[in-house]
Design an enzyme around this catalytic site. Structure first.
Site, PDB file in Angstrom:
ATOM      1  N   ASP A 130     116.296  17.907  37.420  1.00 48.99           N
ATOM      2  CA  ASP A 130     117.745  17.283  36.959  1.00 48.99           C
ATOM      3  C   ASP A 130     118.832  18.095  37.479  1.00 48.99           C
ATOM      4  N   CYS A 185     112.375  -5.787  41.599  1.00 50.77           N
ATOM      5  CA  CYS A 185     113.094  -6.319  40.488  1.00 50.77           C
ATOM      6  C   CYS A 185     113.126  -7.794  40.832  1.00 50.77           C
ATOM      7  N   CYS A 188     115.664 -11.025  38.845  1.00 52.87           N
ATOM      8  CA  CYS A 188     115.970 -10.254  37.366  1.00 52.87           C
ATOM      9  C   CYS A 188     117.274  -9.586  37.375  1.00 52.87           C
ATOM     10  N   CYS A 191     118.848  -6.017  33.119  1.00 49.69           N
ATOM     11  CA  CYS A 191     119.653  -4.645  32.638  1.00 49.69           C
ATOM     12  C   CYS A 191     121.239  -4.634  32.860  1.00 49.69           C
ATOM     13  N   CYS A 195     124.140  -4.086  29.618  1.00 51.33           N
ATOM     14  CA  CYS A 195     124.976  -2.773  29.591  1.00 51.33           C
ATOM     15  C   CYS A 195     126.237  -3.219  28.613  1.00 51.33           C
ATOM     16  N   CYS A 211     129.450   5.198  31.654  1.00 59.19           N
ATOM     17  CA  CYS A 211     128.209   4.965  30.814  1.00 59.19           C
ATOM     18  C   CYS A 211     128.149   5.877  29.686  1.00 59.19           C
ATOM     19  N   CYS A 238     121.848   6.699  25.920  1.00 55.33           N
ATOM     20  CA  CYS A 238     121.715   5.309  25.516  1.00 55.33           C
ATOM     21  C   CYS A 238     120.391   4.452  26.533  1.00 55.33           C
ATOM     22  N   CYS A 245     114.342  -4.196  30.189  1.00 57.15           N
ATOM     23  CA  CYS A 245     113.529  -4.496  31.368  1.00 57.15           C
ATOM     24  C   CYS A 245     112.168  -5.075  31.074  1.00 57.15           C
TER      25      CYS A 245
HETATM   26  C1  B12 Z   1     124.161  12.144  37.500  1.00 60.79           C
HETATM   27  C2  B12 Z   1     122.885  11.594  36.579  1.00 60.79           C
HETATM   28  C3  B12 Z   1     123.255  10.861  35.595  1.00 60.79           C
HETATM   29  C4  B12 Z   1     124.792  10.083  35.488  1.00 60.79           C
HETATM   30  C5  B12 Z   1     124.831   9.338  36.608  1.00 60.79           C
HETATM   31  C6  B12 Z   1     123.667   8.050  36.489  1.00 60.79           C
HETATM   32  C7  B12 Z   1     123.376   7.722  37.970  1.00 60.79           C
HETATM   33  N1  B12 Z   1     122.514   6.426  37.799  1.00 60.79           N
HETATM   34  O1  B12 Z   1     123.738   8.477  38.857  1.00 60.79           O
HETATM   35  C8  B12 Z   1     124.519   9.640  33.845  1.00 60.79           C
HETATM   36  C9  B12 Z   1     125.203  10.770  32.732  1.00 60.79           C
HETATM   37  C10 B12 Z   1     125.532   8.735  33.550  1.00 60.79           C
HETATM   38  C11 B12 Z   1     123.245   9.714  33.741  1.00 60.79           C
HETATM   39  C12 B12 Z   1     122.647   8.696  32.850  1.00 60.79           C
HETATM   40  C13 B12 Z   1     121.306   8.851  32.398  1.00 60.79           C
HETATM   41  N2  B12 Z   1     120.241   9.436  33.133  1.00 60.79           N
HETATM   42 CO1  B12 Z   1     120.523  10.521  34.289  1.00 60.79          CO
HETATM   43  N3  B12 Z   1     120.750  11.839  36.048  1.00 60.79           N
HETATM   44  C14 B12 Z   1     121.675  12.209  36.845  1.00 60.79           C
HETATM   45  C15 B12 Z   1     121.033  12.950  37.811  1.00 60.79           C
HETATM   46  C16 B12 Z   1     121.334  14.306  37.641  1.00 60.79           C
HETATM   47  C17 B12 Z   1     121.655  12.897  39.375  1.00 60.79           C
HETATM   48  C18 B12 Z   1     121.763  11.229  39.594  1.00 60.79           C
HETATM   49  C19 B12 Z   1     122.326  10.939  40.779  1.00 60.79           C
HETATM   50  O2  B12 Z   1     121.919  11.679  42.082  1.00 60.79           O
HETATM   51  N4  B12 Z   1     123.143  10.131  40.950  1.00 60.79           N
HETATM   52  C20 B12 Z   1     124.165   9.865  42.226  1.00 60.79           C
HETATM   53  C21 B12 Z   1     123.575   8.521  42.730  1.00 60.79           C
HETATM   54  C22 B12 Z   1     124.438   8.077  43.940  1.00 60.79           C
HETATM   55  O3  B12 Z   1     122.191   8.821  43.200  1.00 60.79           O
HETATM   56  P1  B12 Z   1     120.989   7.443  42.790  1.00 60.79           P
HETATM   57  O4  B12 Z   1     121.365   6.570  41.892  1.00 60.79           O
HETATM   58  O5  B12 Z   1     119.791   8.274  43.251  1.00 60.79           O
HETATM   59  O6  B12 Z   1     121.445   6.854  44.181  1.00 60.79           O
HETATM   60  C23 B12 Z   1     120.702   5.684  44.572  1.00 60.79           C
HETATM   61  C24 B12 Z   1     120.895   4.512  44.261  1.00 60.79           C
HETATM   62  O7  B12 Z   1     122.356   4.155  44.052  1.00 60.79           O
HETATM   63  C25 B12 Z   1     120.120   3.717  45.254  1.00 60.79           C
HETATM   64  N5  B12 Z   1     120.996   2.448  45.524  1.00 60.79           N
HETATM   65  C26 B12 Z   1     121.950   2.279  46.348  1.00 60.79           C
HETATM   66  N6  B12 Z   1     122.336   0.841  46.586  1.00 60.79           N
HETATM   67  C27 B12 Z   1     121.278   0.377  45.644  1.00 60.79           C
HETATM   68  C28 B12 Z   1     121.285  -1.105  45.600  1.00 60.79           C
HETATM   69  C29 B12 Z   1     120.230  -1.446  44.938  1.00 60.79           C
HETATM   70  C30 B12 Z   1     120.009  -2.957  44.591  1.00 60.79           C
HETATM   71  C31 B12 Z   1     119.288  -0.674  44.054  1.00 60.79           C
HETATM   72  C32 B12 Z   1     118.167  -1.174  43.150  1.00 60.79           C
HETATM   73  C33 B12 Z   1     119.351   0.816  44.430  1.00 60.79           C
HETATM   74  C34 B12 Z   1     120.338   1.075  45.122  1.00 60.79           C
HETATM   75  O8  B12 Z   1     120.155   4.407  46.419  1.00 60.79           O
HETATM   76  C35 B12 Z   1     120.731   5.720  46.109  1.00 60.79           C
HETATM   77  C36 B12 Z   1     120.011   6.584  46.729  1.00 60.79           C
HETATM   78  O9  B12 Z   1     118.748   6.831  46.779  1.00 60.79           O
HETATM   79  C37 B12 Z   1     119.705  12.703  37.670  1.00 60.79           C
HETATM   80  C38 B12 Z   1     118.650  14.043  38.281  1.00 60.79           C
HETATM   81  C39 B12 Z   1     118.688  14.394  39.591  1.00 60.79           C
HETATM   82  N7  B12 Z   1     118.807  15.548  40.006  1.00 60.79           N
HETATM   83  O10 B12 Z   1     118.373  13.296  40.572  1.00 60.79           O
HETATM   84  C40 B12 Z   1     119.349  12.523  36.243  1.00 60.79           C
HETATM   85  C41 B12 Z   1     118.282  11.101  36.057  1.00 60.79           C
HETATM   86  C42 B12 Z   1     118.583  10.259  37.214  1.00 60.79           C
HETATM   87  N8  B12 Z   1     118.710  10.649  34.752  1.00 60.79           N
HETATM   88  C43 B12 Z   1     117.649  10.338  33.932  1.00 60.79           C
HETATM   89  C44 B12 Z   1     117.908   9.720  32.883  1.00 60.79           C
HETATM   90  C45 B12 Z   1     116.503   9.586  31.968  1.00 60.79           C
HETATM   91  C46 B12 Z   1     119.287   9.195  32.371  1.00 60.79           C
HETATM   92  C47 B12 Z   1     119.285   8.233  31.342  1.00 60.79           C
HETATM   93  C48 B12 Z   1     118.492   7.043  31.158  1.00 60.79           C
HETATM   94  C49 B12 Z   1     119.530   8.972  29.885  1.00 60.79           C
HETATM   95  C50 B12 Z   1     119.794   8.196  28.527  1.00 60.79           C
HETATM   96  N9  B12 Z   1     118.937   7.414  27.920  1.00 60.79           N
HETATM   97  O11 B12 Z   1     120.635   8.179  27.845  1.00 60.79           O
HETATM   98  C51 B12 Z   1     120.595   7.460  31.459  1.00 60.79           C
HETATM   99  C52 B12 Z   1     120.684   6.353  32.263  1.00 60.79           C
HETATM  100  C53 B12 Z   1     121.901   5.763  32.961  1.00 60.79           C
HETATM  101  C54 B12 Z   1     121.650   4.793  34.130  1.00 60.79           C
HETATM  102  N10 B12 Z   1     121.440   3.596  34.067  1.00 60.79           N
HETATM  103  O12 B12 Z   1     121.293   5.410  35.164  1.00 60.79           O
HETATM  104  C55 B12 Z   1     116.552  10.442  34.499  1.00 60.79           C
HETATM  105  C56 B12 Z   1     115.995   9.022  35.289  1.00 60.79           C
HETATM  106  C57 B12 Z   1     114.362   9.136  35.199  1.00 60.79           C
HETATM  107  C58 B12 Z   1     113.971   7.672  35.858  1.00 60.79           C
HETATM  108  N11 B12 Z   1     112.817   7.243  35.274  1.00 60.79           N
HETATM  109  O13 B12 Z   1     114.461   7.268  36.635  1.00 60.79           O
HETATM  110  C59 B12 Z   1     116.853  11.550  35.792  1.00 60.79           C
HETATM  111  C60 B12 Z   1     115.925  11.506  37.111  1.00 60.79           C
HETATM  112  C61 B12 Z   1     116.747  13.205  35.354  1.00 60.79           C
HETATM  113  C62 B12 Z   1     115.229  13.443  35.260  1.00 60.79           C
HETATM  114  N12 B12 Z   1     114.965  14.585  35.840  1.00 60.79           N
HETATM  115  O14 B12 Z   1     114.437  12.736  34.807  1.00 60.79           O
HETATM  116  N13 B12 Z   1     122.339  10.606  34.602  1.00 60.79           N
HETATM  117  S1  SF4 Z   2     122.658   3.927  29.845  1.00 61.15           S
HETATM  118 FE1  SF4 Z   2     124.642   3.673  30.487  1.00 61.15          FE
HETATM  119  S2  SF4 Z   2     124.276   1.947  32.327  1.00 61.15           S
HETATM  120 FE2  SF4 Z   2     122.585   1.914  30.866  1.00 61.15          FE
HETATM  121  S3  SF4 Z   2     123.186   0.451  29.417  1.00 61.15           S
HETATM  122 FE3  SF4 Z   2     123.888   2.259  28.557  1.00 61.15          FE
HETATM  123  S4  SF4 Z   2     126.004   2.604  29.121  1.00 61.15           S
HETATM  124 FE4  SF4 Z   2     125.044   0.924  30.578  1.00 61.15          FE
HETATM  125  S1  SF4 Z   3     115.735  -5.152  33.962  1.00 66.64           S
HETATM  126 FE1  SF4 Z   3     114.155  -3.990  35.028  1.00 66.64          FE
HETATM  127  S2  SF4 Z   3     113.372  -5.530  36.526  1.00 66.64           S
HETATM  128 FE2  SF4 Z   3     115.060  -6.424  35.665  1.00 66.64          FE
HETATM  129  S3  SF4 Z   3     116.792  -5.797  37.274  1.00 66.64           S
HETATM  130 FE3  SF4 Z   3     116.819  -4.211  35.653  1.00 66.64          FE
HETATM  131  S4  SF4 Z   3     115.378  -2.846  36.409  1.00 66.64           S
HETATM  132 FE4  SF4 Z   3     114.744  -4.638  37.539  1.00 66.64          FE
END
Ligand code: B12
Ligand code: SF4
Ligand code: SF4
Length: 340
Positions: A130, A185, A188, A191, A195, A211, A238, A245
């Site tokens: 994390d 995905c 679909c 998700c 939100c 978020c 959340c 999903c």
């Molecule tokens: C910052 C952060 C947050 C932020 C921002 C979320 C985000 N998605 O970036 C906040 C506080 C909102 C957050 C919330 C949550 N988080 Co968080 N978070 C992190 C953290 C510390 C960094 C993520 C990061 O680098 N974000 C920056 C973005 C740019 O990076 P990225 O999403 O990896 O980027 C990729 C995508 O954008 C993708 N991409 C780009 N274009 C496209 C297009 C398509 C179509 C697709 C599919 C993908 C894609 O490619 C990018 C590069 O690989 C990680 C831990 C870590 N060190 O990685 C945990 C982490 C992602 N979080 C986690 C969790 C559990 C959550 C929550 C579910 C918690 C909750 N229940 O409330 C929520 C979910 C919100 C959500 N829908 O993402 C887990 C996820 C586990 C998993 N199974 O994936 C992690 C990995 C923590 C852990 N150690 O387990 N989080």
């Molecule tokens: S965890 Fe964040 S991105 Fe996912 S439904 Fe909740 S508010 Fe939206």
């Molecule tokens: S609900 Fe699950 S399968 Fe559907 S778009 Fe989101 S992550 Fe993909």
């Protein structure tokens, strides 16, 4: 150059350390574009740590000299059968209901590092759960654990998305690697539509400012008024985008037994709103909820109660509206005036 380690040996060692999901990938730098765009767009503007050590986050070689391999590790938590029979639905996100996952990963990674040093005593490593500098989801996808879904989280065919991640970078090659996981995905978009705040500017991209996970866990100030109504039924984290999903269907394997929900993780908003300070300290210790703090969690519960219009909520809100913490009293006053 050191000889390559056996991938089967490393994977078996990680499983022996109680990691359920294990994958291995070559430590080539990540594509910087998605992360840099996310930062520039301001989507992570409330998360100061994400703006630091950007080069290291994108390249394991900038963290471990001579990095060769990234081991991606996952621990499943409960998909939530424990909600059955509760008089009111729990308002804590599933990942946070049990023991703090950072501690679980840290303990198991320590054991894994020990095992790897037994294989090769001169091996160097970097472990991240994390808060360290690794993009854990990108590595999990590359190492074949699952794919980054449109909700931005990693989904596994076997475990859905109910698991937490960590990664370990080592300066040794392996004799084979997993393939990156294809994205499944398809058409679909459940998700994205689920939100409650419209936090997805594009599929796979999350604007953290919108978020509710960010607002209820990381924001220690007042929660923006425009987002408050969406807090119905949520007091910490959340799960709305994951609940819908199709890969998170009933019948997934059970979560890790040590991540089982604790009593505070199953409390209703009313119970959390009226928790005493000592009870909070005792019950939240060692869980992710400790991060929100006593006042932060009750602020969230007040807003969750107001937005939910739950019977019996009014008495709890009146009590909180007189709280000595301005954060809590302001939230409760707002909920009394604007709730459903
Ligand atoms: C910052 C952060 C947050 C932020 C921002 C979320 C985000 N998605 O970036 C906040 C506080 C909102 C957050 C919330 C949550 N988080 Co968080 N978070 C992190 C953290 C510390 C960094 C993520 C990061 O680098 N974000 C920056 C973005 C740019 O990076 P990225 O999403 O990896 O980027 C990729 C995508 O954008 C993708 N991409 C780009 N274009 C496209 C297009 C398509 C179509 C697709 C599919 C993908 C894609 O490619 C990018 C590069 O690989 C990680 C831990 C870590 N060190 O990685 C945990 C982490 C992602 N979080 C986690 C969790 C559990 C959550 C929550 C579910 C918690 C909750 N229940 O409330 C929520 C979910 C919100 C959500 N829908 O993402 C887990 C996820 C586990 C998993 N199974 O994936 C992690 C990995 C923590 C852990 N150690 O387990 N989080
Ligand atoms: S965890 Fe964040 S991105 Fe996912 S439904 Fe909740 S508010 Fe939206
Ligand atoms: S609900 Fe699950 S399968 Fe559907 S778009 Fe989101 S992550 Fe993909």
């Amino acid at each position: 150059m050191s000889p390559a380690l056996s991938a089967d040996g490393v994977i078996a060692a990680a499983r022996a350390c109680r990691f359920t999901l294990v994958g291995v990938a070559p430590a080539a730098p990540l594509d910087p574009a998605p992360f840099l765009h996310w930062l520039e767009a301001g989507y992570g503007s409330g998360l100061a740590a994400m703006h630091r050590r950007v080069a290291q986050r994108l390249d394991p070689g900038a963290v471990v000299p001579g990095a060769r391999t990234v081991i991606a590790l996952g621990i499943p938590y409960s998909a939530g059968k424990e909600t059955a029979g509760q008089p009111e639905r729990p308002v804590i996100a599933r990942y946070a209901r049990g023991r703090d996952y950072h501690l679980a990963h840290r303990d198991r990674m320590r054991a894994l590092r020990h095992s790897l040093l037994e294989m090769d005593p001169t091996l160097n490593s970097y472990a991240c759960v994390d808060a360290g500098v690794a993009m854990e989801k990108a590595w999990a996808e590359r190492a074949g654990l699952g794919w980054i879904g449109k909700h931005g989280l990693v989904v596994s065919r076997e475990h859905g998305s109910w698991f937490t991640l960590s990664v370990m970078v080592i300066d040794r090659s392996l004799d084979r690697y997993h393939e990156p996981h294809p994205r499944l995905c398809g058409d679909c978009d459940l998700c994205l539509r689920a939100c409650p705040t419209g936090a997805f500017p594009a599929p796979g991209v999350v604007d953290a400012r919108l978020c509710l996970s960010f607002q209820t866990v990381e924001n220690h100030e007042s929660i923006p008024v425009a987002l408050r109504a969406a807090l119905a039924g949520r007091a910490f984290g959340c799960d709305a985008c994951q609940e819908v999903c199709p890969y998170n269907h009933a019948g997934l394997p059970p979560g890790d037994p040590r991540q089982t929900a604790r009593p505070i993780g199953l409390m209703s908003a009313t119970e959390i709103a009226t928790l005493g300070r000592d009870d909070f300290a005792r019950l939240a210790a060692g869980t992710p909820m400790a991060r929100a703090g006593y006042h932060g969690l009750r602020r969230n519960a007040a807003l969750a109660l107001g937005s939910d219009g739950r019977p019996g909520a009014r008495a709890a809100l009146v009590q909180l509206s007189r709280d000595t913490s301005p954060l809590v009293s302001e939230a409760a006053q707002w909920a009394l005036g604007h709730g459903r």
